[in-house]
Motif scaffolding. Structure first.
Motif, PDB file in Angstrom:
ATOM      1  N   VAL A 136      -5.362   1.219 -10.836  1.00 25.80           N
ATOM      2  CA  VAL A 136      -5.482   1.590  -9.420  1.00 25.80           C
ATOM      3  C   VAL A 136      -5.073   3.044  -9.228  1.00 25.80           C
ATOM      4  O   VAL A 136      -5.747   3.809  -8.527  1.00 25.80           O
ATOM      5  N   TYR A 137      -3.978   3.428  -9.838  1.00 23.33           N
ATOM      6  CA  TYR A 137      -3.452   4.783  -9.684  1.00 23.33           C
ATOM      7  C   TYR A 137      -4.460   5.822 -10.185  1.00 23.33           C
ATOM      8  O   TYR A 137      -4.751   6.816  -9.503  1.00 23.33           O
ATOM      9  N   ASN A 138      -5.004   5.621 -11.394  1.00 24.86           N
ATOM     10  CA  ASN A 138      -5.903   6.618 -11.970  1.00 24.86           C
ATOM     11  C   ASN A 138      -7.288   6.589 -11.341  1.00 24.86           C
ATOM     12  O   ASN A 138      -7.969   7.615 -11.310  1.00 24.86           O
ATOM     13  N   THR A 139      -7.698   5.455 -10.823  1.00 25.34           N
ATOM     14  CA  THR A 139      -8.961   5.399 -10.078  1.00 25.34           C
ATOM     15  C   THR A 139      -8.852   6.242  -8.812  1.00 25.34           C
ATOM     16  O   THR A 139      -9.791   6.961  -8.437  1.00 25.34           O
ATOM     17  N   ALA A 140      -7.702   6.168  -8.162  1.00 24.95           N
ATOM     18  CA  ALA A 140      -7.484   6.949  -6.946  1.00 24.95           C
ATOM     19  C   ALA A 140      -7.296   8.432  -7.251  1.00 24.95           C
ATOM     20  O   ALA A 140      -7.628   9.286  -6.429  1.00 24.95           O
ATOM     21  N   THR A 141      -6.767   8.741  -8.432  1.00 26.10           N
ATOM     22  CA  THR A 141      -6.501  10.135  -8.793  1.00 26.10           C
ATOM     23  C   THR A 141      -7.757  10.839  -9.283  1.00 26.10           C
ATOM     24  O   THR A 141      -8.087  11.937  -8.835  1.00 26.10           O
ATOM     25  N   LEU A 142      -8.456  10.221 -10.231  1.00 25.64           N
ATOM     26  CA  LEU A 142      -9.695  10.812 -10.752  1.00 25.64           C
ATOM     27  C   LEU A 142     -10.864  10.373  -9.872  1.00 25.64           C
ATOM     28  O   LEU A 142     -11.653   9.503 -10.245  1.00 25.64           O
ATOM     29  N   THR A 143     -10.972  10.990  -8.710  1.00 24.31           N
ATOM     30  CA  THR A 143     -11.980  10.559  -7.729  1.00 24.31           C
ATOM     31  C   THR A 143     -13.404  10.806  -8.209  1.00 24.31           C
ATOM     32  O   THR A 143     -14.336  10.153  -7.733  1.00 24.31           O
ATOM     33  N   LYS A 144     -13.584  11.741  -9.141  1.00 22.95           N
ATOM     34  CA  LYS A 144     -14.922  12.011  -9.675  1.00 22.95           C
ATOM     35  C   LYS A 144     -15.118  11.350 -11.042  1.00 22.95           C
ATOM     36  O   LYS A 144     -16.130  11.594 -11.711  1.00 22.95           O
ATOM     37  N   GLY A 145     -14.160  10.543 -11.445  1.00 24.32           N
ATOM     38  CA  GLY A 145     -14.241   9.899 -12.747  1.00 24.32           C
ATOM     39  C   GLY A 145     -15.208   8.726 -12.761  1.00 24.32           C
ATOM     40  O   GLY A 145     -15.428   8.060 -11.741  1.00 24.32           O
ATOM     41  N   ILE A 146     -15.788   8.489 -13.922  1.00 25.42           N
ATOM     42  CA  ILE A 146     -16.717   7.379 -14.129  1.00 25.42           C
ATOM     43  C   ILE A 146     -16.020   6.323 -14.979  1.00 25.42           C
ATOM     44  O   ILE A 146     -15.510   6.616 -16.057  1.00 25.42           O
TER      45      ILE A 146
END
Length: 568
Positions: A136-146
């Motif tokens: 959850v944390y990294n999904t919210a942080t890397l907003t342009k991540g796939i």
């Protein structure tokens, strides 16, 4: 018959005892073998590529005990950051409680850098405490991540960063092409359009992360004996540097390829441990070299520094002192090894001496000191006494060096007469900026007692920095700037002195110890650093606002908070 039965019993009993003894002996031998093998391996290295140039391991359990996160939250900078309206809510959650990242901050946290032909990449790895929270944390942080999933590994990847994890561990990988200076030099030799294309070509960071999850032990640092020895030492922070991997392909080194400069760092490793104690920071380092360099160190290691030479100093207050004892013949072997002897002789011959003259001219006892700082009454600037000294070797060779120095310094002396003085009594040579000090050092048999001397002697290298004296001497020059005054006062309350000792070649490495002493002897140094850096950080933030400097946009999608997971 009874006697026969008893004998049989005794015989059987002895046989059982013998077998029992053999079993115990076997178990003991196996235990020794297992212990011996364990010294050659380590668990942390399994997640680090064998060719990593730099590695830093933070002992989360130790750090979190010495500096609980609740105390971090009390420093001045933290209070400013936590109330910053520009910071995203996800960043604030991590700042409030490191557990909100999903990382187990009480386990080892490892950072490493690997160089290659594309530049370099930086990695971080550690243990997960909560896989769902981490996602959850990294999904919210890397907003342009796939997001992706491959072979049981979860990935979130954008252009330059890949965050990946399994149930127990994570890797964060960042592309860092700018680290490779050789590539920068190549781009400068290209036209602008080509250079731009090369500079903007991203690394496949997801592929790198995937390879780290599959890293085989033989390709890791798990079996590296020197790394295992490092990890076997108790420390709050462990440091590892592979000099060959760091300098290989470097543009500056490539320019010197006609020389044997690479022999200075071939098979060379530097290790260090840092421990935060009450009122003290201790650093112990070891330098390992290749066979040829090690042979030179082993054969030409110096004796202990000359305490009597230091005691000759006619000084009341010592600000900085560095002493060394080495065998000059070793310097000649080092010059030969690197292939620069010819170049040095060409330059030195124009001044009237050669490498042999320089080697023979002194006995390897060196001293440099800065003492008795005075404040210039007109300009308010510090004016210290500066002294350099060495023991005289062969007098004829020594005279050649002195004559060469006089020729080289003639122009400087004409521009600033009487600024440098030197003298010799045939055994000691001294040079300094105060004639009386130089003369007294050489010609008078003084016996000054310095409290720090016993702490830095006992090895070929010794050093001393009196931070209290240096800062106190500089304080009068800090006027009119409130921030500088606050910083100076904070530093005076923080730093006492720094002691350097060691330099012995032992167990295949050059070993050295650095002891940083703080004013407060009763509080753990990590807690003191937290408060000190908090004060400096607060001043920096205030200067940003006062001077209108550009402040970071914490809401930007390009800010990747997980780059430095916070230790609780």
């Amino acid at each position: 018959m009874r006697i026969f039965d008893i004998n049989i019993f005794k015989s059987t009993n002895n046989t059982m005892k013998l077998k029992a003894f053999q079993t115990v002996l076997f178990v003991f031998a196996a235990s020794l073998l297992m212990v011996s093998c364990s010294k050659k391996s380590n668990t942390q290295g399994k997640n680090i590529p064998a060719n990593a140039a730099v590695v830093v391991i933070v002992n989360g359990a130790s750090i979190s005990t010495k500096l609980p996160w609740e105390e971090v939250k009390q420093n001045e900078l933290y209070k400013i950051l936590s109330t910053d309206s520009g910071m995203s809510s996800i960043a604030k959650s991590a700042l409030d409680n490191p557990d909100n990242t999903g990382i187990d901050s009480k386990k080892d946290l490892i950072f490493f850098m690997v160089k290659d032909s594309s530049g370099a990449y930086v990695g971080a790895t550690g243990t997960l405490k909560d896989e769902a929270t981490f996602k959850v944390y990294n999904t919210a942080t890397l907003t342009k991540g796939i997001a992706a999933e491959k072979d049981g590994v979860q990935f979130i990847t954008d252009r330059t960063t890949s965050v990946s994890w399994t149930k127990e561990k994570f890797f964060i990988v960042f592309d860092a092409p700018q680290i490779n200076q050789a590539n920068q030099l190549n781009r400068m030799m290209m036209d602008d359009s080509t250079a731009s294309q090369v500079g903007n070509k991203p690394r496949n960071v997801e592929a790198v992360a995937a390879s780290l999850h599959k890293l085989e032990e033989k390709n890791s640092l798990a079996k590296n004996e020197k790394f295992s020895e490092l990890m076997g030492s108790k420390a709050d922070v462990h440091f590892w540097m592979n000099s060959e991997a760091l300098y290989e392909g470097d543009a500056a080194m490539a320019a010197l390829s006609m020389l044997n400069i690479s022999k200075l760092y071939k098979d060379s490793y530097n290790t260090a441990t840092v421990n935060f104690e009450n009122g003290q920071i201790n650093l112990d380092s070891k330098t390992y070299s290749g066979k040829e360099m090690s042979d030179i160190f082993k054969k030409y290691s110096g004796a202990n520094i000359n305490k009597e030479m230091i005691q000759r100093m006619p000084a009341k207050d010592v600000a900085v002192l560095f002493a060394m004892n080495y065998k000059p013949e070793g310097l000649k072997e080092l010059i030969k090894l690197t292939g620069v002897e010819g170049l040095i002789n060409i330059g030195a011959s124009q001044l009237g001496f050669n490498v042999d003259d320089f080697i023979k001219s002194h006995n390897g006892e060196l001293l440099f000191a800065v003492t008795d700082i005075k404040i210039d009454s007109m300009f308010g600037t510090p004016n210290p006494n500066v002294l350099f000294s060495t023991g005289v070797g062969n007098k004829a060779s020594f005279d050649k060096i002195v004559n060469a120095a006089q020729k080289a310094g003639a122009q400087m002396a004409s521009a600033s007469p009487n600024s440098i003085y030197f003298t010799s009594n045939g055994k000691i040579f001294a040079l300094g900026n105060q004639k009386g000090m130089v003369d007294n050092f050489v010609n008078k048999d003084a016996k000054s007692n310095f409290a720090f001397l016993d702490k830095i002697s006992g090895g070929p290298i010794g050093g001393y920095f009196n931070m209290q004296y240096i800062l106190t001497s500089l304080k009068p020059s800090v006027k009119g700037d409130s921030s500088a005054i606050i910083m100076m006062d904070a530093s005076l309350k923080m730093w006492d002195n720094i002691l350097i000792s060691g330099g012995q070649f032992k167990d295949g490495s050059l070993q050295q110890h650095v002891e940083i002493n703080l004013v407060d002897k009763n509080t753990n140094s990590l807690k003191q650093l937290n408060n000190y850096l908090g004060t400096l950080g607060k001043l920096a933030k205030e200067n940003e606002s006062r001077l209108g400097w550009n402040q970071p946009d914490f809401s930007s999608d390009d800010i990747v908070i997980p780059t430095v997971p916070v230790i609780e």
